[in-house]
Design a protein around this motif. Structure first.
Motif, PDB file in Angstrom:
ATOM      1  N   CYS A  11      -5.928  -2.199  -0.141  1.00  0.00           N
ATOM      2  CA  CYS A  11      -6.167  -2.127   1.303  1.00  0.00           C
ATOM      3  C   CYS A  11      -6.147  -0.667   1.741  1.00  0.00           C
ATOM      4  O   CYS A  11      -5.264   0.093   1.350  1.00  0.00           O
ATOM      5  CB  CYS A  11      -5.107  -2.922   2.068  1.00  0.00           C
ATOM      6  SG  CYS A  11      -5.404  -2.955   3.855  1.00  0.00           S
ATOM      7  N   VAL A  12      -7.124  -0.301   2.552  1.00  0.00           N
ATOM      8  CA  VAL A  12      -7.173   1.074   3.061  1.00  0.00           C
ATOM      9  C   VAL A  12      -7.092   1.109   4.588  1.00  0.00           C
ATOM     10  O   VAL A  12      -7.371   2.139   5.196  1.00  0.00           O
ATOM     11  CB  VAL A  12      -8.457   1.794   2.575  1.00  0.00           C
ATOM     12  CG1 VAL A  12      -8.418   1.988   1.062  1.00  0.00           C
ATOM     13  CG2 VAL A  12      -9.698   1.031   3.010  1.00  0.00           C
ATOM     14  N   SER A  13      -6.671  -0.027   5.195  1.00  0.00           N
ATOM     15  CA  SER A  13      -6.561  -0.098   6.654  1.00  0.00           C
ATOM     16  C   SER A  13      -5.411   0.771   7.138  1.00  0.00           C
ATOM     17  O   SER A  13      -4.401   0.920   6.445  1.00  0.00           O
ATOM     18  CB  SER A  13      -6.332  -1.540   7.105  1.00  0.00           C
ATOM     19  OG  SER A  13      -7.434  -2.348   6.735  1.00  0.00           O
ATOM     20  N   PRO A  14      -5.544   1.341   8.348  1.00  0.00           N
ATOM     21  CA  PRO A  14      -4.461   2.192   8.879  1.00  0.00           C
ATOM     22  C   PRO A  14      -3.242   1.357   9.285  1.00  0.00           C
ATOM     23  O   PRO A  14      -3.349   0.191   9.625  1.00  0.00           O
ATOM     24  CB  PRO A  14      -5.107   2.853  10.099  1.00  0.00           C
ATOM     25  CG  PRO A  14      -6.205   1.933  10.506  1.00  0.00           C
ATOM     26  CD  PRO A  14      -6.698   1.269   9.243  1.00  0.00           C
ATOM     27  N   VAL A  15      -2.092   2.013   9.241  1.00  0.00           N
ATOM     28  CA  VAL A  15      -0.828   1.401   9.649  1.00  0.00           C
ATOM     29  C   VAL A  15      -0.511   1.884  11.060  1.00  0.00           C
ATOM     30  O   VAL A  15      -0.599   3.080  11.341  1.00  0.00           O
ATOM     31  CB  VAL A  15       0.303   1.803   8.664  1.00  0.00           C
ATOM     32  CG1 VAL A  15       1.651   1.308   9.159  1.00  0.00           C
ATOM     33  CG2 VAL A  15       0.002   1.301   7.265  1.00  0.00           C
ATOM     34  N   GLU A  16      -0.133   0.940  11.936  1.00  0.00           N
ATOM     35  CA  GLU A  16       0.228   1.321  13.303  1.00  0.00           C
ATOM     36  C   GLU A  16       1.534   2.101  13.291  1.00  0.00           C
ATOM     37  O   GLU A  16       2.400   1.864  12.450  1.00  0.00           O
ATOM     38  CB  GLU A  16       0.357   0.076  14.173  1.00  0.00           C
ATOM     39  CG  GLU A  16      -0.963  -0.645  14.377  1.00  0.00           C
ATOM     40  CD  GLU A  16      -0.833  -1.835  15.309  1.00  0.00           C
ATOM     41  OE1 GLU A  16       0.077  -1.817  16.182  1.00  0.00           O
ATOM     42  OE2 GLU A  16      -1.631  -2.765  15.166  1.00  0.00           O
ATOM     43  N   ASP A  17       1.675   3.030  14.230  1.00  0.00           N
ATOM     44  CA  ASP A  17       2.870   3.883  14.283  1.00  0.00           C
ATOM     45  C   ASP A  17       4.172   3.081  14.386  1.00  0.00           C
ATOM     46  O   ASP A  17       5.185   3.459  13.821  1.00  0.00           O
ATOM     47  CB  ASP A  17       2.789   4.856  15.464  1.00  0.00           C
ATOM     48  CG  ASP A  17       1.697   5.903  15.248  1.00  0.00           C
ATOM     49  OD1 ASP A  17       1.323   6.147  14.089  1.00  0.00           O
ATOM     50  OD2 ASP A  17       1.239   6.471  16.268  1.00  0.00           O
ATOM     51  N   GLU A  18       4.166   1.959  15.126  1.00  0.00           N
ATOM     52  CA  GLU A  18       5.385   1.174  15.337  1.00  0.00           C
ATOM     53  C   GLU A  18       5.673   0.190  14.214  1.00  0.00           C
ATOM     54  O   GLU A  18       6.690  -0.498  14.232  1.00  0.00           O
ATOM     55  CB  GLU A  18       5.295   0.361  16.648  1.00  0.00           C
ATOM     56  CG  GLU A  18       4.928   1.160  17.875  1.00  0.00           C
ATOM     57  CD  GLU A  18       3.414   1.285  18.048  1.00  0.00           C
ATOM     58  OE1 GLU A  18       2.678   0.325  17.758  1.00  0.00           O
ATOM     59  OE2 GLU A  18       2.968   2.358  18.459  1.00  0.00           O
ATOM     60  N   ALA A  19       4.800   0.078  13.235  1.00  0.00           N
ATOM     61  CA  ALA A  19       4.975  -0.915  12.165  1.00  0.00           C
ATOM     62  C   ALA A  19       6.271  -0.658  11.396  1.00  0.00           C
ATOM     63  O   ALA A  19       6.570   0.480  11.042  1.00  0.00           O
ATOM     64  CB  ALA A  19       3.779  -0.881  11.212  1.00  0.00           C
ATOM     65  N   PRO A  20       7.059  -1.718  11.136  1.00  0.00           N
ATOM     66  CA  PRO A  20       8.327  -1.536  10.425  1.00  0.00           C
ATOM     67  C   PRO A  20       8.146  -1.224   8.946  1.00  0.00           C
ATOM     68  O   PRO A  20       9.049  -0.688   8.311  1.00  0.00           O
ATOM     69  CB  PRO A  20       9.038  -2.874  10.622  1.00  0.00           C
ATOM     70  CG  PRO A  20       7.933  -3.856  10.818  1.00  0.00           C
ATOM     71  CD  PRO A  20       6.844  -3.104  11.524  1.00  0.00           C
ATOM     72  N   LEU A  21       6.987  -1.563   8.421  1.00  0.00           N
ATOM     73  CA  LEU A  21       6.652  -1.301   7.011  1.00  0.00           C
ATOM     74  C   LEU A  21       5.275  -0.665   6.952  1.00  0.00           C
ATOM     75  O   LEU A  21       4.478  -0.810   7.876  1.00  0.00           O
ATOM     76  CB  LEU A  21       6.639  -2.606   6.203  1.00  0.00           C
ATOM     77  CG  LEU A  21       7.934  -3.415   6.183  1.00  0.00           C
ATOM     78  CD1 LEU A  21       7.683  -4.776   5.558  1.00  0.00           C
ATOM     79  CD2 LEU A  21       8.998  -2.672   5.399  1.00  0.00           C
ATOM     80  N   ASP A  22       4.984  -0.013   5.863  1.00  0.00           N
ATOM     81  CA  ASP A  22       3.665   0.598   5.706  1.00  0.00           C
ATOM     82  C   ASP A  22       2.636  -0.473   5.331  1.00  0.00           C
ATOM     83  O   ASP A  22       2.080  -0.494   4.225  1.00  0.00           O
ATOM     84  CB  ASP A  22       3.711   1.711   4.652  1.00  0.00           C
ATOM     85  CG  ASP A  22       4.457   2.941   5.129  1.00  0.00           C
ATOM     86  OD1 ASP A  22       4.637   3.060   6.354  1.00  0.00           O
ATOM     87  OD2 ASP A  22       4.860   3.759   4.292  1.00  0.00           O
ATOM     88  N   LEU A  23       2.418  -1.396   6.279  1.00  0.00           N
ATOM     89  CA  LEU A  23       1.428  -2.461   6.114  1.00  0.00           C
ATOM     90  C   LEU A  23       0.550  -2.485   7.356  1.00  0.00           C
ATOM     91  O   LEU A  23       1.024  -2.239   8.472  1.00  0.00           O
ATOM     92  CB  LEU A  23       2.105  -3.829   5.967  1.00  0.00           C
ATOM     93  CG  LEU A  23       2.939  -4.065   4.709  1.00  0.00           C
ATOM     94  CD1 LEU A  23       3.679  -5.398   4.810  1.00  0.00           C
ATOM     95  CD2 LEU A  23       2.075  -4.039   3.456  1.00  0.00           C
TER      96      LEU A  23
END
Length: 182
Positions: A11-23
């Motif tokens: 997966c190369v999708s961006p992670v949202e800044d508030e995401a608790p994990l790098d997903l």
């Protein structure tokens, strides 16, 4: 600032800044669905539980369960079965005295006893009632089930009432749990 990408394989999708994990959002949703299917989701039931009336439930992939009595929402309540026997020790206040008694039919029993307030229920039978009478023997009025409202008795009642707004709701939960176990 460098953009973080999802750590899920391929997966190369961006992670949202508030995401608790790098997903990414999609992989976080998949993970949340997986946890919900394993642990259930506590939520408000679609309608009150037919057995105990609670509105709190746990949603599983297979359906809803009442969070109080674990009755499966949608299952029929067998009205032909007799209500299960649930013995309780009750604590009634009349003025500055407390009656410690036991019954399996508290509504009928308490209706027959003059009292100011139902203080608490404790699940148990005559054996537990006898132990409570022995424990508070120093406060007992001779040859009765009435006791002086002492600090020790007040502390015991406060312990029983902790987190319980209405003793009748606790009794209803015990009855619904006993019914569900059948």
């Amino acid at each position: 600032m460098a953009s973080i990408v999802c750590v899920a394989s391929g997966c190369v999708s961006p992670v949202e800044d508030e995401a608790p994990l790098d997903l990414c959002g999609w992989h976080l949703a998949v993970a949340a669905d997986w946890v919900d299917s394993r642990d259930g989701v506590t939520d408000v039931l679609p309608s009150p539980c037919r057995l105990c009336g609670s509105r709190l439930g746990v949603r599983w992939p297979s359906g809803w369960l009442c969070a109080v009595c674990e009755w499966r929402v949608g299952d029929a309540v067998d009205d032909e079965l007799p209500a299960p026997r649930v013995d309780v020790v009750y604590y009634l206040r009349f003025e500055d005295r407390v009656k410690i008694g036991t019954t399996a039919q508290p509504r009928q029993r308490l209706h027959a006893i003059w009292h100011d307030q139902l203080l608490a229920f404790e699940r148990g039978d005559r054996q537990l009632e006898r132990r409570r009478h022995e424990r508070f023997a120093d406060e007992r009025f001779a040859r009765t089930e009435w006791f002086r409202l002492s600090d020790a008795l007040s502390a015991h009642i406060d312990e029983l009432r902790a987190g319980i707004d209405d003793p009748w709701s606790l009794f209803a939960r015990w009855v619904s749990e006993a019914t569900a176990r059948r």
